[in-house]
Scaffold this motif. Structure first.
Motif, PDB file in Angstrom:
ATOM      1  N   UNK A  83       0.763  -1.244  -0.041  1.00 19.04           N
ATOM      2  CA  UNK A  83      -0.146  -0.052   0.108  1.00 19.04           C
ATOM      3  C   UNK A  83       0.807   1.301  -0.133  1.00 19.04           C
ATOM      4  N   UNK A  84       0.605   2.234  -0.865  1.00 19.47           N
ATOM      5  CA  UNK A  84       1.323   3.327  -1.036  1.00 19.47           C
ATOM      6  C   UNK A  84       0.339   4.431  -1.331  1.00 19.47           C
ATOM      7  N   UNK A  85       1.045   5.912  -0.867  1.00 20.86           N
ATOM      8  CA  UNK A  85       0.192   6.954  -1.410  1.00 20.86           C
ATOM      9  C   UNK A  85       1.239   7.917  -2.060  1.00 20.86           C
ATOM     10  N   UNK A  86       0.660   9.003  -2.654  1.00 19.47           N
ATOM     11  CA  UNK A  86       1.505  10.025  -3.097  1.00 19.47           C
ATOM     12  C   UNK A  86       0.621  11.278  -3.338  1.00 19.47           C
ATOM     13  N   UNK A  87       1.511  12.319  -3.324  1.00 19.88           N
ATOM     14  CA  UNK A  87       0.934  13.710  -3.689  1.00 19.88           C
ATOM     15  C   UNK A  87       1.549  14.463  -4.870  1.00 19.88           C
ATOM     16  N   UNK A  88       2.445  13.600  -5.502  1.00 21.11           N
ATOM     17  CA  UNK A  88       3.549  14.167  -6.640  1.00 21.11           C
ATOM     18  C   UNK A  88       3.350  13.388  -7.694  1.00 21.11           C
ATOM     19  N   UNK A 107       2.497   3.375   2.997  1.00 18.72           N
ATOM     20  CA  UNK A 107       1.259   3.617   4.193  1.00 18.72           C
ATOM     21  C   UNK A 107       1.299   2.464   5.189  1.00 18.72           C
ATOM     22  N   UNK A 108       1.368   2.793   6.464  1.00 17.32           N
ATOM     23  CA  UNK A 108       1.387   1.735   7.589  1.00 17.32           C
ATOM     24  C   UNK A 108       0.128   1.207   7.676  1.00 17.32           C
ATOM     25  N   UNK A 109      -0.056   0.053   8.353  1.00 18.14           N
ATOM     26  CA  UNK A 109      -1.198  -0.611   8.375  1.00 18.14           C
ATOM     27  C   UNK A 109      -2.329  -0.076   9.315  1.00 18.14           C
ATOM     28  N   UNK A 110      -2.193   0.838   9.924  1.00 18.64           N
ATOM     29  CA  UNK A 110      -3.103   1.601  10.878  1.00 18.64           C
ATOM     30  C   UNK A 110      -3.890   2.667  10.220  1.00 18.64           C
ATOM     31  N   UNK A 111      -3.352   3.091   8.989  1.00 15.21           N
ATOM     32  CA  UNK A 111      -4.012   4.117   8.088  1.00 15.21           C
ATOM     33  C   UNK A 111      -4.695   3.585   7.038  1.00 15.21           C
ATOM     34  N   UNK A 112      -5.886   3.657   7.015  1.00 16.38           N
ATOM     35  CA  UNK A 112      -6.798   3.334   5.905  1.00 16.38           C
ATOM     36  C   UNK A 112      -6.795   3.739   4.310  1.00 16.38           C
ATOM     37  N   UNK A 113      -7.207   3.499   3.471  1.00 15.02           N
ATOM     38  CA  UNK A 113      -6.912   4.031   2.184  1.00 15.02           C
ATOM     39  C   UNK A 113      -7.487   5.242   2.048  1.00 15.02           C
ATOM     40  N   UNK A 114      -8.654   5.807   2.469  1.00 10.80           N
ATOM     41  CA  UNK A 114      -9.133   6.833   2.378  1.00 10.80           C
ATOM     42  C   UNK A 114      -8.232   7.857   3.131  1.00 10.80           C
ATOM     43  N   UNK A 115      -7.881   7.636   4.198  1.00 13.31           N
ATOM     44  CA  UNK A 115      -7.080   8.648   4.864  1.00 13.31           C
ATOM     45  C   UNK A 115      -5.627   8.729   4.292  1.00 13.31           C
ATOM     46  N   UNK A 116      -5.292   7.698   3.828  1.00 17.06           N
ATOM     47  CA  UNK A 116      -3.948   7.715   3.137  1.00 17.06           C
ATOM     48  C   UNK A 116      -3.884   8.407   1.694  1.00 17.06           C
ATOM     49  N   UNK A 117      -4.969   8.727   1.177  1.00 12.98           N
ATOM     50  CA  UNK A 117      -5.174   9.485   0.039  1.00 12.98           C
ATOM     51  C   UNK A 117      -5.588  10.950   0.584  1.00 12.98           C
TER      52      UNK A 117
END
Length: 321
Positions: A83-88, A107-117
């Motif tokens: 799982x990953x996120x980006x703003x670039x 993205x760490x396990x404790x952070x769901x996809x919506x928060x990660x985005x």
């Protein structure tokens, strides 16, 4: 084939349509991300409208989270399924997007996809403001404008966790409630805010002002500073600040002004990882609560842009492919 939002030309939200596109392929040093959630930001509306010059056809978006679907040659830091996120990135209003591995964030396990985005752009902005533009120390007094905005709510929480006293400005009672829930010590309206700041600091002024509003607040922000205080002007929601006489900084008490931008504080993978790990870590342990105001299906990107521009949303706006 996969689906993406495409605007053939600049214009209003109605130019955003769902289209079938070739699924992208990662090149050397890149990741292909299967997108789970997309962060919608004001810059996307500026690009779509033609206010910021970009080439068309356009798939908007720079912020997203999801899972790695495939990796390009030479990628060693990420694996398929991670799982990953980006703003670039670019073109994140899509089911699949390619991003340079150097600009991807684990993205760490404790952070769901919506928060990660929802977190990367505004969270790392808050992080560089208080750690790098002006290093806020426990016990200092800070003024932040737009305390119920995306950056404002995150910045207030992180400042309070550090032990700062936070004064903030908002425009409505509803926004005041949000700012107080985030931990603001004092919540002011914009009219006459600099005089109120002086009263609240026994005439001394604040150590730093974080100002993303710009033209309408700039003079008051300068007036609210203590001797040798700093104004960090990181945005211009009300318009750009006109040229001004530098002698005002001398007369105001040897003041400083800086005009930073996020890209200059994400200069390499190590800096990105530092900022992202602290911001995501705070979200994972509950120190940082992220307000997601609205979620829209990918196909309804036009409605998301309309609602964002019409100030019908609070907190982060997401698209869900």
């Amino acid at each position: 084939m996969s689906k993406a939002i495409v605007a053939q030309e600049s214009g209003g939200p109605e130019v955003l349509g769902l289209a079938e596109v070739e699924q992208p392929t990662p090149g050397p040093g890149q990741l292909l991300i299967k997108v789970a959630a997309v962060g919608v930001n004001f810059i996307d509306t500026y690009q779509r409208s033609g206010l910021y010059k970009v080439p068309f056809p356009l798939t908007p978006g720079s912020e997203a989270a999801g899972t790695v679907a495939s990796v390009g040659d030479g990628v060693t830091d990420f694996a398929v399924g991670q799982r990953v996120s980006t703003c670039e990135a670019s073109g994140t209003y899509a089911e699949f997007v390619v991003v340079d591995a150097a600009k991807a964030l684990p993205v760490p396990d404790g952070v769901p996809d919506d928060i990660a985005a929802a977190l990367p752009l505004q969270g790392m902005t808050a992080h560089y403001l208080m750690n790098s533009s002006f290093r806020v120390e426990p016990g200092q007094t800070v003024l932040t404008h737009a305390g119920a905005g995306g950056v404002g709510l995150l910045l207030t929480q992180l400042l309070k966790a550090r032990g700062a006293r936070v004064i903030t400005t908002v425009s409505t009672d509803a926004k005041e409630q949000l700012a107080r829930e985030a931990g603001a010590d004092e919540v002011l309206r914009y009219e006459g805010f600099s005089d109120r700041v002086r009263e609240l600091t026994d005439g001394a002024g604040v150590d730093v002002v974080f100002d993303g509003v710009g033209k309408d607040t700039f003079d008051g922000s300068l007036s609210a500073l203590r001797v040798r205080g700093m104004l960090v002007l990181f945005g211009g929601a009300s318009g750009p600040v006109p040229p001004f006489d530098l002698q005002r900084l001398n007369a105001g008490g040897s003041l400083s002004v800086t005009r930073p931008t996020l890209g200059d504080f994400l200069r390499n993978p190590q800096e990105r990882r530092w900022r992202a790990s602290e911001v995501f870590g705070a979200a994972a342990d509950g120190t940082l609560k992220v307000r997601i105001g609205a979620r829209y299906p990918l196909a309804e990107a036009a409605r998301a842009h309309s609602d964002l521009a019409g100030r019908k949303t609070t907190g982060k706006v997401l698209l869900m492919p």
